[in-house]
Motif scaffolding. Sequence first.
Motif, mmCIF file in Angstrom:
data_model
loop_
_atom_site.group_PDB
_atom_site.id
_atom_site.type_symbol
_atom_site.label_atom_id
_atom_site.label_comp_id
_atom_site.label_asym_id
_atom_site.label_seq_id
_atom_site.Cartn_x
_atom_site.Cartn_y
_atom_site.Cartn_z
ATOM 1 N N LEU A 44 62.369 27.032 87.003
ATOM 2 C CA LEU A 44 63.358 26.225 86.320
ATOM 3 C C LEU A 44 64.698 26.857 86.771
ATOM 4 O O LEU A 44 65.666 26.200 86.438
ATOM 5 C CB LEU A 44 63.160 26.379 84.890
ATOM 6 C CG LEU A 44 63.735 25.025 84.100
ATOM 7 C CD1 LEU A 44 63.372 23.823 84.676
ATOM 8 C CD2 LEU A 44 63.805 25.260 82.842
ATOM 9 N N THR A 45 64.865 28.250 87.115
ATOM 10 C CA THR A 45 66.158 28.753 87.390
ATOM 11 C C THR A 45 66.532 28.361 88.608
ATOM 12 O O THR A 45 67.736 28.671 89.092
ATOM 13 C CB THR A 45 65.944 30.413 87.210
ATOM 14 O OG1 THR A 45 64.998 30.678 88.088
ATOM 15 C CG2 THR A 45 65.604 31.003 85.881
ATOM 16 N N HIS A 46 65.713 27.664 89.520
ATOM 17 C CA HIS A 46 66.458 27.002 90.756
ATOM 18 C C HIS A 46 66.928 25.582 90.290
ATOM 19 O O HIS A 46 66.398 24.771 89.676
ATOM 20 C CB HIS A 46 65.154 26.751 91.739
ATOM 21 C CG HIS A 46 64.803 27.910 92.236
ATOM 22 N ND1 HIS A 46 64.742 28.972 91.826
ATOM 23 C CD2 HIS A 46 64.355 28.140 93.628
ATOM 24 C CE1 HIS A 46 64.404 30.053 92.642
ATOM 25 N NE2 HIS A 46 64.234 29.574 93.975
ATOM 26 N N HIS A 95 72.547 24.973 84.178
ATOM 27 C CA HIS A 95 73.482 26.224 84.011
ATOM 28 C C HIS A 95 72.276 27.269 84.317
ATOM 29 O O HIS A 95 71.530 27.528 83.384
ATOM 30 C CB HIS A 95 74.299 26.385 83.144
ATOM 31 C CG HIS A 95 75.585 25.721 83.204
ATOM 32 N ND1 HIS A 95 75.779 24.613 83.785
ATOM 33 C CD2 HIS A 95 77.047 26.060 82.784
ATOM 34 C CE1 HIS A 95 76.870 24.054 83.947
ATOM 35 N NE2 HIS A 95 77.574 24.768 83.270
ATOM 36 N N GLU A 96 72.365 28.339 85.159
ATOM 37 C CA GLU A 96 71.474 29.191 85.341
ATOM 38 C C GLU A 96 71.101 29.929 84.049
ATOM 39 O O GLU A 96 69.969 30.562 83.801
ATOM 40 C CB GLU A 96 71.666 29.917 86.481
ATOM 41 C CG GLU A 96 70.708 31.037 86.728
ATOM 42 C CD GLU A 96 71.183 32.037 88.092
ATOM 43 O OE1 GLU A 96 71.860 31.523 88.904
ATOM 44 O OE2 GLU A 96 70.435 33.197 88.023
ATOM 45 N N TYR A 97 72.271 30.440 83.439
ATOM 46 C CA TYR A 97 72.090 31.116 82.156
ATOM 47 C C TYR A 97 71.203 30.419 81.291
ATOM 48 O O TYR A 97 70.063 31.155 80.711
ATOM 49 C CB TYR A 97 73.421 31.390 81.629
ATOM 50 C CG TYR A 97 73.455 32.137 80.351
ATOM 51 C CD1 TYR A 97 73.095 33.545 80.361
ATOM 52 C CD2 TYR A 97 73.261 31.488 78.925
ATOM 53 C CE1 TYR A 97 73.262 34.240 79.104
ATOM 54 C CE2 TYR A 97 73.298 32.029 77.816
ATOM 55 C CZ TYR A 97 73.108 33.699 77.837
ATOM 56 O OH TYR A 97 73.228 34.234 76.611
ATOM 57 N N PHE A 98 71.226 29.405 81.068
ATOM 58 C CA PHE A 98 70.447 28.716 79.919
ATOM 59 C C PHE A 98 69.173 28.466 80.616
ATOM 60 O O PHE A 98 67.956 28.431 79.589
ATOM 61 C CB PHE A 98 71.108 27.381 79.693
ATOM 62 C CG PHE A 98 72.487 27.454 78.729
ATOM 63 C CD1 PHE A 98 72.497 28.196 77.730
ATOM 64 C CD2 PHE A 98 73.537 27.120 79.545
ATOM 65 C CE1 PHE A 98 73.696 28.432 77.189
ATOM 66 C CE2 PHE A 98 74.763 27.215 79.123
ATOM 67 C CZ PHE A 98 74.821 28.118 77.732
ATOM 68 N N ALA A 99 69.040 28.235 81.927
ATOM 69 C CA ALA A 99 67.481 28.366 82.240
ATOM 70 C C ALA A 99 66.633 29.384 82.076
ATOM 71 O O ALA A 99 65.562 29.484 81.900
ATOM 72 C CB ALA A 99 67.569 27.640 83.972
ATOM 73 N N THR A 132 63.285 30.224 79.874
ATOM 74 C CA THR A 132 62.248 31.096 80.460
ATOM 75 C C THR A 132 61.999 32.328 79.411
ATOM 76 O O THR A 132 60.713 32.389 79.221
ATOM 77 C CB THR A 132 62.803 31.700 81.735
ATOM 78 O OG1 THR A 132 63.136 30.705 82.675
ATOM 79 C CG2 THR A 132 61.616 32.546 82.490
ATOM 80 N N GLY A 133 63.024 32.872 78.945
ATOM 81 C CA GLY A 133 62.553 33.976 78.137
ATOM 82 C C GLY A 133 61.908 33.560 76.778
ATOM 83 O O GLY A 133 60.812 34.148 76.502
ATOM 84 N N ALA A 134 62.549 32.433 76.211
ATOM 85 C CA ALA A 134 62.118 31.847 74.855
ATOM 86 C C ALA A 134 60.616 31.334 75.269
ATOM 87 O O ALA A 134 59.687 31.582 74.457
ATOM 88 C CB ALA A 134 62.868 30.705 74.469
ATOM 89 N N VAL A 161 67.737 37.151 75.655
ATOM 90 C CA VAL A 161 68.248 36.486 74.619
ATOM 91 C C VAL A 161 67.430 35.392 74.168
ATOM 92 O O VAL A 161 67.190 35.264 72.917
ATOM 93 C CB VAL A 161 69.580 35.866 75.087
ATOM 94 C CG1 VAL A 161 70.008 34.886 73.924
ATOM 95 C CG2 VAL A 161 70.565 36.602 75.176
ATOM 96 N N GLY A 162 66.725 34.660 75.133
ATOM 97 C CA GLY A 162 65.783 33.528 74.769
ATOM 98 C C GLY A 162 64.391 34.440 73.871
ATOM 99 O O GLY A 162 64.086 33.615 72.962
ATOM 100 N N ALA A 163 64.014 35.306 74.419
ATOM 101 C CA ALA A 163 62.989 36.060 74.145
ATOM 102 C C ALA A 163 63.261 36.474 72.479
ATOM 103 O O ALA A 163 62.550 36.127 71.687
ATOM 104 C CB ALA A 163 62.709 37.091 74.885
#
Lengths: 337, 337
Positions: A76-78, B78-82, B86-88, B299-301
């Motif tokens: 998803l980061t792509h 936005h890559e940050y939120f992706a 992923t972490g969450a 952060v997500g995790a």
Amino acid sequence: MAGSDRPTSRDVARAAGVSQATVSLVLGGKWRGRVSERTADAVRRAAGELEYRPNLAARSLRLGRTRTALLVVPALTHEYFARVYTGAARVADEHDFGVVLYPSPEGTGPARDPFGSARAAIDGVIASSMAADALSGIADGGLPLVMLDSGPGAAGGPPTVDLAVADGIRQVVRHLVGLGHRRITHLAADVDTWTFRVRAQTVREELAGVAGAELATERCELDVGPARAAAVRALTAPGRRPTALLCDGDVLAAGACKAARGLGLRVPDDVSVSGFDDLSLATALDPELTTVRLPAEDVGARGMSALLALLDGAPTPPTELPVHLIPRASTSPPPTD
Amino acid sequence: MAGSDRPTSRDVARAAGVSQATVSLVLGGKWRGRVSERTADAVRRAAGELEYRPNLAARSLRLGRTRTALLVVPALTHEYFARVYTGAARVADEHDFGVVLYPSPEGTGPARDPFGSARAAIDGVIASSMAADALSGIADGGLPLVMLDSGPGAAGGPPTVDLAVADGIRQVVRHLVGLGHRRITHLAADVDTWTFRVRAQTVREELAGVAGAELATERCELDVGPARAAAVRALTAPGRRPTALLCDGDVLAAGACKAARGLGLRVPDDVSVSGFDDLSLATALDPELTTVRLPAEDVGARGMSALLALLDGAPTPPTELPVHLIPRASTSPPPTD
DNA sequence: CCCCTCACGTGTTACGTATAACGTCCGGGT
DNA sequence: ACCCGGACGTTATACGTAACACGTGAGGGG
């Protein structure tokens, strides 16, 4: 107070002075000729007052369908896949559908069981850029499946949504050839999926028809660092230096640009660089990348539409979406020298 | 064959020669002292043979919980939120939880009713980078809520997970000051959220303690084009030109680099540029960006962990995650001239 | 005048699970 | 001999919805 317990269809029924069955009929929209307009209105009003929302778990249990689709993407980061998701989610939302993502550790396909207990119950699967065999488990499971960016499937196979990748590559090649380039190196992603196989093949084919054309190929992983290394190899290979680097993606193009500058070459004056995807990266770089814009959101949207059609038993012909070359500053005529 | 109909707990019961209730007990893990080891084994074996998967809709209906969390992000592209997602998703997966995303049209917060169709199906909400008032509906609804990147909440408010943004900015300022910079322009995102307010304030505070420091500020939207325009303004403003542009994000920094080059200035020789976020963009640019790495996945995790704790009624102290300056090539001592 | 049909709803059931409330068997204390 | 309680399961029920299969009058044709 009772604010926490949500009202059920029975509460609505009580408020409207009808039975629960009638509420279900009216709110389900299948009441024509079975419930009078007056009663239906009363039900709708009561539902509005109480802010009634049907319990999705109960509905799913009753219907055996969940109105949820699983979207499988490599990462998803792509940005491309994030956009595919966005498009798919938009269409899903319009049809009261949900989308859950396959939580795959970066890059791995659905090696793990997508039917694991944690994952939401699913009505169908949309898989993007997957090797066909990676999905055998899903196909065997009898789940409706739509494949994105995986090439035209065999007749009778799952519905497909593809990009006109070959056409996109042709546009790039013609653009470069039109500018005067003849010695071109294809910076190819070392990934064995349909889209990249098509790109490699199309570059070969298209350049084969050009007099004096010399094609070289450098393969690398789909990341900036490896791309840079590969571009260095390409630009320092024995023989005359290529005048253009045709890259399989904007990310690779970024690496190519770094390689060129590292060797003291200017882009595009000394070497032209073309990308693919038209990510936001393409205009963040300097010079901005000549690239091919992929309608990623549309891919996701069409994929979801295809899945919805499939679930309705409607015919779902293969789709191919057009792509367009976006000429920018990273390509120019080759140095006359 | 019957391969399409999934087996139920009753099928397992039949196969194991016990009642459905026993199957539920054993597979639910609460059988200690109620079912013999032998019987439990038989049940587990039968479940394995039949590839039994509990029906999540039925379970949710029975329990009133769905084991699904809603993650609200401004924009997944936005890559940050992706990466937050992923972490969450990783943590959720480890706890047999699902994550659904709030399908928000690019940039809009939960202006649309997050209770539309999703509310029934979720146990809690994780909201990232939201203005607090945008979530009033959720808080009022009594749904467990965790807030990310929204600043330390009031005591008694929802649990929070934040980045040490102020510390990150301090590291950048000290880095620049240490290199000798005194005239610095802060290229600030024109977004009214906690993280950006903290950045602006911290830049001011930190630079206030430096002798001879001159701080200017240019605001712009969070995109390359606007950033470039703002950077042009900054670099052509009357008075002596700033020697460093401190940008609120890598995307803005990319715009700043383009602006500098457009004005015939070299980065970092004529003007230093610093970013924030450490997106993949940071190393795709040339020169690579000096920036601050944000542990987005963490952060997500942590957000998901906090939500799980909250659902368990466990105390959930506020969390602040450290960030680190990554010095790269886009910053250097200012020109001696 | 009787029965049929149509319009309008209602009673009931099943979906698959988790769990509260009951048996039942058996050994041991009194 | 009687009761008790632990070990081991089972029966029954509820969750909220959708939809099948029935009522129930009223109106009309014969």
